[in-house]
Design a protein around this motif. Structure first.
Motif, PDB file in Angstrom:
ATOM      1  N   VAL A  24       0.870  -1.176   0.000  1.00  0.00           N
ATOM      2  CA  VAL A  24       0.000   0.000   0.000  1.00  0.00           C
ATOM      3  C   VAL A  24       0.904   1.221   0.000  1.00  0.00           C
ATOM      4  N   ARG A  25       0.619   2.155  -0.923  1.00  0.00           N
ATOM      5  CA  ARG A  25       1.432   3.365  -1.053  1.00  0.00           C
ATOM      6  C   ARG A  25       0.643   4.592  -0.597  1.00  0.00           C
ATOM      7  N   PRO A  26       0.851   5.030   0.638  1.00  0.00           N
ATOM      8  CA  PRO A  26       0.175   6.248   1.096  1.00  0.00           C
ATOM      9  C   PRO A  26       0.876   7.502   0.574  1.00  0.00           C
ATOM     10  N   CYS A  27       0.111   8.579   0.468  1.00  0.00           N
ATOM     11  CA  CYS A  27       0.711   9.893   0.255  1.00  0.00           C
ATOM     12  C   CYS A  27       1.036  10.457   1.648  1.00  0.00           C
ATOM     13  N   ILE A  28       1.108  11.769   1.806  1.00  0.00           N
ATOM     14  CA  ILE A  28       1.339  12.361   3.124  1.00  0.00           C
ATOM     15  C   ILE A  28       0.162  12.002   4.031  1.00  0.00           C
ATOM     16  N   GLN A  63      -2.606  27.629  -4.022  1.00  0.00           N
ATOM     17  CA  GLN A  63      -3.236  26.608  -4.867  1.00  0.00           C
ATOM     18  C   GLN A  63      -2.365  25.377  -5.089  1.00  0.00           C
ATOM     19  N   ASN A  64      -1.212  25.315  -4.422  1.00  0.00           N
ATOM     20  CA  ASN A  64      -0.362  24.133  -4.608  1.00  0.00           C
ATOM     21  C   ASN A  64      -1.063  22.902  -4.023  1.00  0.00           C
ATOM     22  N   LEU A  65      -0.731  21.755  -4.569  1.00  0.00           N
ATOM     23  CA  LEU A  65      -1.482  20.544  -4.261  1.00  0.00           C
ATOM     24  C   LEU A  65      -0.537  19.398  -3.894  1.00  0.00           C
ATOM     25  N   TRP A  66      -0.631  18.958  -2.654  1.00  0.00           N
ATOM     26  CA  TRP A  66       0.127  17.799  -2.188  1.00  0.00           C
ATOM     27  C   TRP A  66      -0.885  16.844  -1.575  1.00  0.00           C
ATOM     28  N   HIS A  67      -1.108  15.746  -2.262  1.00  0.00           N
ATOM     29  CA  HIS A  67      -2.115  14.778  -1.847  1.00  0.00           C
ATOM     30  C   HIS A  67      -1.855  14.323  -0.418  1.00  0.00           C
ATOM     31  N   ARG A  68      -2.907  14.318   0.383  1.00  0.00           N
ATOM     32  CA  ARG A  68      -2.809  13.857   1.766  1.00  0.00           C
ATOM     33  C   ARG A  68      -3.829  12.746   2.001  1.00  0.00           C
ATOM     34  N   GLY A  69      -3.586  11.935   3.020  1.00  0.00           N
ATOM     35  CA  GLY A  69      -4.484  10.836   3.343  1.00  0.00           C
ATOM     36  C   GLY A  69      -4.745  10.778   4.834  1.00  0.00           C
ATOM     37  N   TYR A  70      -6.015  10.660   5.198  1.00  0.00           N
ATOM     38  CA  TYR A  70      -6.388  10.588   6.611  1.00  0.00           C
ATOM     39  C   TYR A  70      -5.965   9.235   7.178  1.00  0.00           C
ATOM     40  N   VAL A  71      -5.357   9.236   8.342  1.00  0.00           N
ATOM     41  CA  VAL A  71      -4.711   8.045   8.879  1.00  0.00           C
ATOM     42  C   VAL A  71      -5.670   6.872   9.086  1.00  0.00           C
ATOM     43  N   GLU A  72      -6.903   7.132   9.512  1.00  0.00           N
ATOM     44  CA  GLU A  72      -7.853   6.036   9.697  1.00  0.00           C
ATOM     45  C   GLU A  72      -8.167   5.364   8.362  1.00  0.00           C
ATOM     46  N   VAL A  98      -3.113   5.006  -1.684  1.00  0.00           N
ATOM     47  CA  VAL A  98      -4.158   5.436  -0.755  1.00  0.00           C
ATOM     48  C   VAL A  98      -3.966   6.909  -0.424  1.00  0.00           C
ATOM     49  N   GLY A  99      -5.079   7.626  -0.392  1.00  0.00           N
ATOM     50  CA  GLY A  99      -5.107   9.047  -0.057  1.00  0.00           C
ATOM     51  C   GLY A  99      -6.544   9.506  -0.064  1.00  0.00           C
ATOM     52  N   ASP A 100      -6.792  10.710   0.417  1.00  0.00           N
ATOM     53  CA  ASP A 100      -8.152  11.261   0.396  1.00  0.00           C
ATOM     54  C   ASP A 100      -8.722  11.180  -1.011  1.00  0.00           C
ATOM     55  N   ARG A 101      -9.980  10.792  -1.115  1.00  0.00           N
ATOM     56  CA  ARG A 101     -10.607  10.699  -2.427  1.00  0.00           C
ATOM     57  C   ARG A 101     -10.845  12.096  -3.016  1.00  0.00           C
ATOM     58  N   ARG A 102     -11.013  13.099  -2.153  1.00  0.00           N
ATOM     59  CA  ARG A 102     -11.108  14.484  -2.636  1.00  0.00           C
ATOM     60  C   ARG A 102      -9.895  15.240  -2.137  1.00  0.00           C
ATOM     61  N   LEU A 103      -9.189  15.855  -3.060  1.00  0.00           N
ATOM     62  CA  LEU A 103      -7.984  16.587  -2.709  1.00  0.00           C
ATOM     63  C   LEU A 103      -8.317  18.047  -2.434  1.00  0.00           C
ATOM     64  N   VAL A 104      -7.515  18.664  -1.564  1.00  0.00           N
ATOM     65  CA  VAL A 104      -7.672  20.098  -1.320  1.00  0.00           C
ATOM     66  C   VAL A 104      -6.322  20.788  -1.457  1.00  0.00           C
ATOM     67  N   VAL A 143      -0.098  13.855  -6.798  1.00  0.00           N
ATOM     68  CA  VAL A 143      -1.451  13.302  -6.783  1.00  0.00           C
ATOM     69  C   VAL A 143      -1.383  11.810  -7.089  1.00  0.00           C
ATOM     70  N   LEU A 144      -2.020  11.000  -6.253  1.00  0.00           N
ATOM     71  CA  LEU A 144      -2.072   9.561  -6.456  1.00  0.00           C
ATOM     72  C   LEU A 144      -3.467   9.147  -6.904  1.00  0.00           C
ATOM     73  N   ASP A 145      -3.540   8.308  -7.912  1.00  0.00           N
ATOM     74  CA  ASP A 145      -4.809   7.740  -8.350  1.00  0.00           C
ATOM     75  C   ASP A 145      -5.211   6.656  -7.349  1.00  0.00           C
ATOM     76  N   THR A 146      -6.394   6.769  -6.749  1.00  0.00           N
ATOM     77  CA  THR A 146      -6.831   5.806  -5.731  1.00  0.00           C
ATOM     78  C   THR A 146      -7.975   4.916  -6.227  1.00  0.00           C
ATOM     79  N   ASN A 147      -8.233   4.901  -7.513  1.00  0.00           N
ATOM     80  CA  ASN A 147      -9.350   4.113  -8.037  1.00  0.00           C
ATOM     81  C   ASN A 147      -9.145   2.611  -7.846  1.00  0.00           C
TER      82      ASN A 147
END
Length: 330
Positions: free
Chosen positions: A159-163, A194-203, A224-230, A276-280
């Motif tokens: 499993v490859r998490p982002c931040i 507006q910079n974008l660094w994909h993050r993922g919630y730990v749970e 793995v990462g948040d399905r919606r990026l901010v 940005v990681l594709d999580t599909n």
């Protein structure tokens, strides 16, 4: 009888949430580690602790014989050899999952996809080096060890998490921004926000590890990462909303930052080129991510109860005030 799970690590950030997730889904859980960090499950009779060094093959073999786990989640495999040894020792498990990283990708493209985006190369020297610069190559080589183990018949996945962010994050990266929002009316955000660094919630990372152990395809990797990026600005807004407060976001460009001897890279979680990681692929296994507002509410609530402030990432409030002073004169 409940299925058994062995978590290598299991007391700190991601591992702690992995244990919680496994308990919540009915597993009998054992953690194996050296015992050098406080064990949050010390008083939990549902979590067994085996003391051992994951880099000691004898200790790891003893844990395997003692637990005979159905699934194994490896939170602390930092070197390719760690993965090679573990996939041999746990070859009979129904699922062995290695925590790799989005840093394993060796090229910059948007988004980064499993099986398509090129991985980092890893030299023999990098494979045993413990520097930050070798982290991505080491994780990529660990992924190759997973593929090789699967070829040999082992049910091994990665499993490859982002931040990763969320409660109990000892890196304190997001804590810096939460602290700023809670204690200041104006928050300096580098660039245009507006910079974008994909993050993922730990749970969500924790549940992804379990889902992949249960449903993943041997030899495969799953982002793995948040399905919606901010964006960074949206992240600060989310924090403020979760904290039930308001802040003024002040954008600071290269010239304004330079006036205070700062650059955009001095601000934690800033990244010039989007990551940005594709999580599909993971979602196709039935995994879902937590709504961002809910994830941030839990993160901010735990931050308030902790003593973390992200100060190790702080460029200095007085320095920021100099930036604000420059901007106020424009």
């Amino acid at each position: 009888m409940a299925d058994t799970a062995l978590v290598i690590g299991g007391t700190r950030f991601i591992g702690r949430h992995v244990v919680d997730d496994l308990l919540d889904t009915g597993y009998d859980v054992t953690i194996v580690n050296r015992g050098t960090h406080e064990n949050p499950f010390a008083d939990d009779e549902g979590v067994r602790h085996v003391e051992g060094d994951r880099r000691d093959d004898t200790d790891l073999q003893a844990a395997a014989l003692s637990v005979d786990p159905d699934i194994v989640v490896d939170c602390v495999a930092y070197y390719p050899e760690d993965v090679h040894v573990a996939t041999d020792i746990f070859a009979d498990a129904d699922g062995y999952v290695y925590i790799s990283s989005g840093s394993a990708y060796g090229v910059e493209e948007i988004p980064k996809r499993e099986g398509e985006t090129e991985l980092c190369e890893c030299t023999d020297e990098q494979a045993t080096d413990d520097s930050h610069e070798s982290y991505g190559p080491r994780k990529a080589e660990g992924d190759r060890e997973i593929a090789a183990a699967a070829e040999a018949g082992v049910n091994a996945m990665s499993v490859r998490p982002c931040i990763v962010y969320g409660p109990h994050d000892y890196t304190e990266r997001l804590d810096y921004w939460i602290d700023r929002v809670l204690n200041h009316d104006r928050v300096v955000v580098p660039g245009d926000g507006q910079n974008l660094w994909h993050r993922g919630y730990v749970e969500d990372v924790a549940s992804a590890l379990r889902v992949v152990a249960e449903e993943g395809e041997p030899g495969e990797a799953y982002n793995v990462g948040d399905r919606r990026l901010v964006t960074m600005e949206e992240m600060v807004d989310l924090i403020a909303e979760a904290a039930d407060t308001e802040v003024e976001i002040v954008h600071a460009g290269e010239r304004e930052l330079a006036a205070a001897d700062l650059s955009a890279d001095d601000f934690v979680l800033y990244r010039e080129y989007p990551h940005v990681l594709d999580t599909n692929k993971l979602s196709a296994l039935g995994w879902e991510s937590t709504p961002l507002a809910e994830a941030m509410e839990r993160t901010v609530a735990e931050h308030r109860e902790s003593d973390r402030d992200g100060s190790e990432h702080d460029p200095g409030r007085q320095t920021e005030e100099r930036v604000l002073g420059v901007l106020d004169t424009l």
